[in-house]
Design an enzyme around this catalytic site. Structure first.
Site, PDB file in Angstrom:
ATOM      1  N   LYS A 218       0.997  -1.152  -0.030  1.00 13.53           N
ATOM      2  CA  LYS A 218       0.055   0.017  -0.006  1.00 13.53           C
ATOM      3  C   LYS A 218       0.834   1.437   0.126  1.00 13.53           C
ATOM      4  O   LYS A 218       2.027   1.348   0.382  1.00 13.53           O
ATOM      5  CB  LYS A 218      -0.998   0.136   1.195  1.00 13.53           C
ATOM      6  CG  LYS A 218      -2.208  -0.997   0.776  1.00 13.53           C
ATOM      7  CD  LYS A 218      -3.239  -1.162   1.850  1.00 13.53           C
ATOM      8  CE  LYS A 218      -4.279  -2.159   1.413  1.00 13.53           C
ATOM      9  NZ  LYS A 218      -5.300  -2.550   2.453  1.00 13.53           N
ATOM     10  N   ARG A 257      -3.187 -10.221   4.595  1.00 11.77           N
ATOM     11  CA  ARG A 257      -3.476 -10.419   3.277  1.00 11.77           C
ATOM     12  C   ARG A 257      -2.265  -9.754   2.564  1.00 11.77           C
ATOM     13  O   ARG A 257      -2.202  -8.515   2.681  1.00 11.77           O
ATOM     14  CB  ARG A 257      -4.583  -9.731   2.962  1.00 11.77           C
ATOM     15  CG  ARG A 257      -5.361  -9.587   1.576  1.00 11.77           C
ATOM     16  CD  ARG A 257      -6.567  -8.634   1.768  1.00 11.77           C
ATOM     17  NE  ARG A 257      -6.930  -8.641   0.448  1.00 11.77           N
ATOM     18  CZ  ARG A 257      -6.282  -7.793  -0.671  1.00 11.77           C
ATOM     19  NH1 ARG A 257      -5.512  -6.923  -0.463  1.00 11.77           N
ATOM     20  NH2 ARG A 257      -7.143  -7.961  -1.956  1.00 11.77           N
TER      21      ARG A 257
HETATM   22  N1  PMM Z   1      -7.187  -4.300   0.698  1.00 15.93           N
HETATM   23  C1  PMM Z   1      -7.671  -4.201  -0.470  1.00 15.93           C
HETATM   24  C2  PMM Z   1      -8.449  -5.011  -1.024  1.00 15.93           C
HETATM   25  N2  PMM Z   1      -9.221  -5.831  -0.160  1.00 15.93           N
HETATM   26  N3  PMM Z   1      -9.711  -6.639   2.192  1.00 15.93           N
HETATM   27  C3  PMM Z   1      -9.299  -6.574   3.534  1.00 15.93           C
HETATM   28  N4  PMM Z   1     -10.067  -7.422   4.187  1.00 15.93           N
HETATM   29  N5  PMM Z   1      -8.501  -5.579   3.819  1.00 15.93           N
HETATM   30  C4  PMM Z   1      -7.588  -5.013   3.177  1.00 15.93           C
HETATM   31  O1  PMM Z   1      -6.929  -4.142   3.680  1.00 15.93           O
HETATM   32  C5  PMM Z   1      -7.930  -4.957   1.592  1.00 15.93           C
HETATM   33  C6  PMM Z   1      -8.768  -5.794   1.163  1.00 15.93           C
HETATM   34  C7  PMM Z   1      -6.631  -3.266  -1.531  1.00 15.93           C
HETATM   35  O2  PMM Z   1      -5.748  -4.109  -1.890  1.00 15.93           O
HETATM   36  P1  PMM Z   1      -5.211  -4.426  -3.478  1.00 15.93           P
HETATM   37  O3  PMM Z   1      -6.162  -3.789  -4.479  1.00 15.93           O
HETATM   38  O4  PMM Z   1      -3.895  -3.692  -3.305  1.00 15.93           O
HETATM   39  O5  PMM Z   1      -5.174  -5.768  -3.529  1.00 15.93           O
END
Ligand code: PMM
Length: 279
Positions: A218, A257
């Site tokens: 991020k 994650r």
């Molecule tokens: N961040 C993203 C997408 N889904 N879900 C959860 N539970 N927590 C998160 O921090 C989260 C998520 C965005 O991340 P990406 O688009 O870089 O994969």
């Protein structure tokens, strides 16, 4: 049939590998948009040690526009079907219809970055499905979420807003043993606020639910390791991500994650080995 929350293997967090089936995700946008590439990527993440796979068809990068429900489902459903025998799948969606169809296709967890706020049918749908549900702290859709960063005290305010979500979700009939909470790093938070939330993570245990945290690649990590003040590109933030994973493992979160699984598995192994040596 009730699905149980996967348990942490011998005291370390579960590692959730990300399979973004989107043309525009923040850190890996477009790379796994095609079905075969997404399925191959999921297999690779499991080979690297992922305990769970998070399949998402909607980008939540700051400024992102939403796909239609039809397009979102067309992206994720075949990937869920193809990977469901390989590992527990969570479907990353804000839509009850997508959650329902994916659980019917074999998904074991619903991961909703809006914590039930984006779709008024989500809480009752998840309660009826009796599946584990991840509810993240969220203040609005991605197209303008970075205008929603006003907090008096970011940790106290995020905690209070998550607590309200927890209470509303439990009142809607979600089983407390199936509810996971997430402070939502990168969502309606400035870089400094993300660091403050991370520094205050211990306080989130007081919510009484398992925690999932996603720091992977991020923007708030963009200055970690930068020697010239220029932001480090998203796909070069895995070392910083793994360093955060050490902190998360030490805090005892339920799951982490990440896009790159191997280094976070190593981070969790280091923390587990140290804890064994101390015991
Ligand atoms: N961040 C993203 C997408 N889904 N879900 C959860 N539970 N927590 C998160 O921090 C989260 C998520 C965005 O991340 P990406 O688009 O870089 O994969």
């Amino acid at each position: 049939m009730t699905l149980r929350l996967p348990t942490r293997p011998s005291g370390r967090p579960l590692v959730m590998g990300v399979v973004n089936v989107t043309p525009d995700s923040f850190s890996d946008g477009g790379r796994f948009f095609d079905l075969d590439a997404a399925v191959a990527h999921g297999r690779e993440l499991v080979a690297q040690g992922a305990d769970l796979l998070d399949v998402g068809g909607e980008s939540t990068r700051p400024g992102a526009q939403r796909p239609s429900e039809h397009d979102e489902l067309a992206r994720v459903l075949p990937v869920v079907e193809a990977l469901a025998d390989l590992a527990p799948i969570s479907v990353d969606t804000m839509r009850a219809g997508v959650a329902r169809a994916c659980v019917e296709a074999g998904a074991a967890i619903v991961n909703d970055v809006s914590g039930g706020l984006a779709d008024p049918d989500m809480a009752s749908a998840v309660a009826a499905l009796q599946v584990p549900y991840v509810a993240m702290h969220w203040r609005g859709h991605s197209h303008d979420m970075q205008t929603r960063t006003q907090y008096d005290d970011v940790v106290a305010d995020v905690l209070r807003e998550l607590e309200q979500r927890r209470d509303a979700l439990l009142s809607a009939g979600i089983d407390p043993s199936l509810l996971v909470l997430d402070p939502g790093l990168g969502f309606a938070k400035t870089a400094a606020q993300n660091w403050t939330v991370l520094a205050g993570l211990d306080r989130f245990a007081g919510l009484g639910q398992p925690l999932l945290v996603g720091a992977s690649r991020k923007s708030f990590l963009a200055q970690v390791g930068s020697r010239d003040g220029e932001p480090v590109p998203a796909d070069e933030r895995d070392a910083a991500t793994a360093a955060v994973s050490v902190v998360l493992a030490q805090a005892g979160v339920w799951a982490i994650r990440v896009h790159e699984v191997r280094s976070t598995v190593a981070a969790c192994d280091v923390v587990a080995a140290l804890e064994r040596a101390r015991a």
